[in-house]
Design an enzyme around this catalytic site. Structure first.
Site, PDB file in Angstrom:
ATOM      1  N   GLN A  78       0.883  -1.192  -0.009  1.00  0.00           N
ATOM      2  CA  GLN A  78      -0.054  -0.213  -0.123  1.00  0.00           C
ATOM      3  C   GLN A  78       0.751   1.393   0.086  1.00  0.00           C
ATOM      4  O   GLN A  78       1.257   1.757   1.180  1.00  0.00           O
ATOM      5  CB  GLN A  78      -0.813   0.045   1.110  1.00  0.00           C
ATOM      6  CG  GLN A  78      -1.966   0.893   1.103  1.00  0.00           C
ATOM      7  CD  GLN A  78      -3.020   1.081   2.252  1.00  0.00           C
ATOM      8  OE1 GLN A  78      -3.079  -0.165   2.980  1.00  0.00           O
ATOM      9  NE2 GLN A  78      -3.883   1.789   2.251  1.00  0.00           N
ATOM     10  N   PHE A  79       1.063   1.688  -1.119  1.00  0.00           N
ATOM     11  CA  PHE A  79       2.041   2.772  -1.497  1.00  0.00           C
ATOM     12  C   PHE A  79       1.620   4.183  -0.737  1.00  0.00           C
ATOM     13  O   PHE A  79       2.125   5.084  -0.137  1.00  0.00           O
ATOM     14  CB  PHE A  79       2.254   3.182  -2.668  1.00  0.00           C
ATOM     15  CG  PHE A  79       1.401   3.654  -3.493  1.00  0.00           C
ATOM     16  CD1 PHE A  79       1.031   5.119  -3.771  1.00  0.00           C
ATOM     17  CD2 PHE A  79       0.186   2.915  -4.274  1.00  0.00           C
ATOM     18  CE1 PHE A  79      -0.109   5.766  -4.377  1.00  0.00           C
ATOM     19  CE2 PHE A  79      -0.802   3.384  -4.887  1.00  0.00           C
ATOM     20  CZ  PHE A  79      -0.703   4.886  -5.180  1.00  0.00           C
ATOM     21  N   THR A  80       0.280   4.145  -0.411  1.00  0.00           N
ATOM     22  CA  THR A  80      -0.645   5.499   0.133  1.00  0.00           C
ATOM     23  C   THR A  80      -0.194   5.488   1.422  1.00  0.00           C
ATOM     24  O   THR A  80      -0.408   6.797   1.969  1.00  0.00           O
ATOM     25  CB  THR A  80      -2.260   5.415   0.080  1.00  0.00           C
ATOM     26  OG1 THR A  80      -2.586   4.156   0.430  1.00  0.00           O
ATOM     27  CG2 THR A  80      -2.649   5.230  -1.486  1.00  0.00           C
TER      28      THR A  80
END
Length: 150
Positions: A78-80
């Site tokens: 999850q890059f966010t």
């Protein structure tokens, strides 16, 4: 590396109409990776998660780890998690590692966690649009950032 760890009684990941991961009692781990992450981050974080005492003992006190309960795990990239919201209302993801850096580190983390847990770890699909369902038990949610371990 930054991880959001949720104690769950159930969790699953679906891409499109295909369920790619599903567990009962265990941990759902959302994992964010930056360019500066190293094998040291992987080893430290995996060990920390494997031994994190967030499951209840016979008295209901959080004294047991996922190892103690023989629980399962799902890791979802999850890059966010590395969003910067300092300026404006549109988050910037400039700190998040690009796939050529993130994918090998993600795979190494999953492999290390499998080694630490002594069992297969399920995963989402890197870079895919995923639907994550979970029943957070407690609720218990822990955030760990390897850059703030000191």
């Amino acid at each position: 590396m930054k991880a959001v760890i949720q104690r769950v009684t159930k969790a699953s990941v679906t891409t499109g109409r295909v369920k790619v991961a599903s567990i009962n009692d265990g941990l759902l781990i959302l994992l964010g990776i930056i360019n500066e992450d190293t094998q040291e981050d992987i080893t430290w974080l995996s060990n920390k998660i494997a031994n994190l005492r967030v499951f209840g003992d016979d008295q209901g006190v959080m004294n047991k780890s996922i190892l103690d309960i023989n629980g399962d795990a799902i890791v979802v990239s999850q890059f966010t998690l590395h969003a910067n919201t300092k300026k404006g209302n549109r988050p910037s993801y400039i700190k998040a590692a690009k796939p050529d850096v993130a994918i090998p580190l993600y795979e190494q983390f999953v492999s290390q966690l499998e080694s630490d847990l002594g069992k297969r770890v399920q995963t989402g699909e890197f870079g895919a649009d995923m639907k994550v369902e979970l029943i957070n038990d407690g609720p218990v949610t822990i955030i760990i950032d390897t850059k703030q371990k000191g």
